[in-house]
Scaffold this active site. Structure first.
Site, PDB file in Angstrom:
ATOM      1  N   ASP A 119    -136.924  -8.470 -39.582  1.00 32.52           N
ATOM      2  CA  ASP A 119    -137.088  -9.352 -40.741  1.00 32.52           C
ATOM      3  C   ASP A 119    -137.278  -8.549 -42.024  1.00 32.52           C
ATOM      4  O   ASP A 119    -136.658  -8.838 -43.055  1.00 32.52           O
ATOM      5  CB  ASP A 119    -138.289 -10.280 -40.535  1.00 32.52           C
ATOM      6  CG  ASP A 119    -138.038 -11.333 -39.466  1.00 32.52           C
ATOM      7  OD1 ASP A 119    -136.882 -11.465 -39.032  1.00 32.52           O
ATOM      8  OD2 ASP A 119    -138.998 -12.017 -39.058  1.00 32.52           O
ATOM      9  N   THR A 176    -137.070 -18.494 -41.512  1.00 30.09           N
ATOM     10  CA  THR A 176    -136.605 -19.426 -40.477  1.00 30.09           C
ATOM     11  C   THR A 176    -137.598 -20.564 -40.271  1.00 30.09           C
ATOM     12  O   THR A 176    -137.213 -21.733 -40.148  1.00 30.09           O
ATOM     13  CB  THR A 176    -136.381 -18.697 -39.148  1.00 30.09           C
ATOM     14  OG1 THR A 176    -137.564 -17.965 -38.812  1.00 30.09           O
ATOM     15  CG2 THR A 176    -135.219 -17.729 -39.245  1.00 30.09           C
ATOM     16  N   THR A 177    -138.880 -20.226 -40.219  1.00 32.74           N
ATOM     17  CA  THR A 177    -139.900 -21.255 -40.030  1.00 32.74           C
ATOM     18  C   THR A 177    -139.915 -22.216 -41.211  1.00 32.74           C
ATOM     19  O   THR A 177    -140.025 -23.444 -41.036  1.00 32.74           O
ATOM     20  CB  THR A 177    -141.283 -20.610 -39.849  1.00 32.74           C
ATOM     21  OG1 THR A 177    -141.229 -19.692 -38.749  1.00 32.74           O
ATOM     22  CG2 THR A 177    -142.335 -21.661 -39.561  1.00 32.74           C
ATOM     23  N   ASP A 220    -142.387 -15.386 -34.976  1.00 30.24           N
ATOM     24  CA  ASP A 220    -141.087 -15.491 -35.633  1.00 30.24           C
ATOM     25  C   ASP A 220    -140.403 -16.780 -35.182  1.00 30.24           C
ATOM     26  O   ASP A 220    -140.131 -16.970 -33.989  1.00 30.24           O
ATOM     27  CB  ASP A 220    -140.228 -14.275 -35.279  1.00 30.24           C
ATOM     28  CG  ASP A 220    -138.860 -14.333 -35.925  1.00 30.24           C
ATOM     29  OD1 ASP A 220    -138.784 -14.217 -37.157  1.00 30.24           O
ATOM     30  OD2 ASP A 220    -137.862 -14.513 -35.198  1.00 30.24           O
TER      31      ASP A 220
END
Length: 544
Positions: free
Chosen positions: A390, A98-99, A65
């Protein structure tokens, strides 16, 4: 920095401070942003790798994550911190992606640096990026697919896409249904409050498939006596935040007795006084007592006699959950306690006498669900907890917005192609910035292909060619070719994609506007070991 006045130097900036200007400042900032992007780049996609983070006391975090990785790292460079902030913003706003946001930001700055070397001014690039962002959001909104917020199958596919490639993937069907059921259970008027409505509890032991959804709250406590009631309907709950023990005097004192009977009388009087304290709780009508601190045997005996369920040393976080769900007040002074301080639950139940687990269910004003995660070790349950966080939030996004886009790089290819067509209609150097923005967006499918072991260039060309005839064309990780992502059930919330583009574009524009960086040095900075100094910390190889 110093000037000259009458032949004498005028000190404007403390020479001990680190001062970088012009293209040097831009290059340093872009290098820092790219280094952060490279750290998390290898975690992107269904075949992304995990990172092991070990803190100073030896605690291990295993995750892919992006938000967790960047939060756990001790990053000091100011520009790198700005990149970390967009990951945090993405996590709060959309729950996932997010990545993608960090990788896009790094790619945008890399493409911008190439334009700067060609002689294009950063403000022109910023303007072009702003135009590209507006167009990209428009394209995504037109590309999005409307879904019924109560379409359980669509919500399940969203959760499964989020879980794919993470630690919980082996049980993603089972866990996806838990996410859907939990979100639908706590929704109120089309809104979902995950933080207040869903509790995630962890229990080492069993397998991921033993993870279950509980309608209510589960706490790891048991009745303090086997003769206490273990099944209470219409429970009136007292939450006591003080010790239920014989009080000690504030000062040292001595008691002189002439005979044994006097000592017995004193003990009886003390017991009667304490009994009044416990009776005060019982008289309010409470039939279930949760105490956050110690409770001695006398108190347990009195509660047992009155037919009251009682437990002690309940964790602070569990007490707060009970307060929010039952409506009970945390009582710190028992003598001032009234029936108004009590909370309500339809059922308080300890299923097995030998098991330290109590369920509190059926609340009046709140719908609270508990996801009890089980796994072979603490590291497994911790990892699954992050996956659940998530997955729950992307299901929430689709339930609230009712819009999805195909995954697997399909939406990024759509945006990139429409941006290139749009760039051709723009006059001036902004056209080049828009084309660079499009190339940065394509970094997402390119990275997914790399992490799956495919040739990224061939895959990108294949996607572009297929997209003209297959609107939802994306990367098929099973065949290494291109497939219809919507038909395969690989979908993402629209909010995740739009927020990632907005966040990446904003931070890239902020960095491009910086042409002067003045940084104070700590006195002991030079004494820090090189491996801990951010200036000597080579992040370029991480994540590759």
């Amino acid at each position: 920095m110093a000037g000259q006045y009458g032949g004498h130097p005028v000190i404007i900036i403390d020479p001990s401070k680190e001062h970088t200007t012009g293209k040097d400042a831009l290059s340093v900032n872009i290098a820092s942003a790219k280094a952060v992007a490279n750290i998390v780049k290898s975690t992107l996609g269904p075949k992304g790798m995990d990172k092991m983070l070990v803190n100073v006391i030896g605690d291990i975090t295993l995750t892919n994550d992006g938000a967790t990785i960047l939060k756990e790292m001790d990053i000091e460079h100011p520009t790198a911190k700005m990149i970390v902030e967009i990951a945090s913003t993405q996590e709060k706003s959309a729950g996932d992606g997010t990545t993608s946001a960090v990788v896009m930001a790094g790619a945008m700055l890399e493409k911008a640096q190439e334009l700067v070397l060609l002689g294009i001014h950063p403000t022109v690039i910023v303007k072009g990026f702003s135009m590209a962002t507006e167009k990209a959001l428009q394209v995504l909104n037109e590309y999005a697919i409307k879904v019924d917020r109560n379409d359980r199958e669509a919500l399940k596919k969203i959760a499964m896409t989020s879980i794919t490639g993470k630690a919980a993937e082996m049980a993603y069907d089972h866990l996806a249904w838990i996410c859907v059921d939990a979100v639908l259970a706590i929704q109120q008027d089309g809104k979902v409050n995950i933080d207040d409505g869903i509790i995630i509890a962890k229990e080492a032991g069993g397998t991921i498939f033993d993870t279950e959804l509980i309608n209510g709250i589960s706490i790891r406590q048991a009745a303090l006596h086997p003769d206490m009631p273990l099944h209470i309907e219409n429970a009136k709950i007292a939450l006591i935040d003080t010790e239920l023990t014989f009080g000690k005097t504030a000062t040292k004192s001595k008691l002189h007795v002439d005979r044994a009977e006097q000592l017995q009388e004193f003990k009886e009087q003390e017991r009667a006084t304490f009994r009044k304290t416990i009776q005060k709780i019982i008289d309010t009508g409470a039939n279930a007592v949760f105490c956050s601190k110690a409770m001695d045997d006398y108190a347990i005996h009195f509660f047992k006699q009155a037919g009251v369920y009682a437990t002690r040393r309940v964790r602070e976080e569990d007490m707060l959950k009970l307060t929010r769900s039952t409506g009970a007040s945390l009582v710190r002074n028992v003598h001032e306690m009234t029936a108004d301080d009590l909370g309500y639950a339809g059922l308080v139940e300890q299923e097995k006498l030998s098991e330290e687990k109590t369920f509190i269910k059926g609340f009046k004003d709140f719908k609270t669900m508990t996801i009890l995660i089980k796994g072979g070790s603490e590291h497994v349950t911790d990892n699954i907890e992050r996956d659940f966080d998530d997955a729950l939030r992307v299901v929430k996004c689709v339930f609230e917005d009712g819009t999805i886009v195909p995954g697997g790089g399909a939406s990024e290819i759509e945006v990139a192609q429409k941006l290139r067509a749009y760039a051709a209609s723009v006059q001036g150097r902004e056209q080049m910035a828009i084309e660079a923005f499009a190339s940065a967006i394509e970094e997402i499918p390119k990275t997914i292909a790399e992490n799956c072991g495919f040739d990224s260039i061939d895959m990108l060309l294949n996607l572009r060619a297929s997209h003209s005839t297959m609107k939802y064309a994306g990367i098929d990780i099973q065949t290494g070719g291109v497939s219809n992502m919507y038909d395969k059930g690989i979908i993402d919330p629209l909010r995740v994609k739009t927020q990632a583009i907005k966040s990446a574009a904003e931070v890239a524009s902020m960095v491009l506007r910086i042409d002067d960086m003045l940084r104070a040095r700590e006195k002991d900075m030079m004494d820090v070991a090189p491996e801990h100094n951010i200036h000597n910390y080579d992040m370029s190889g991480m994540g590759m």
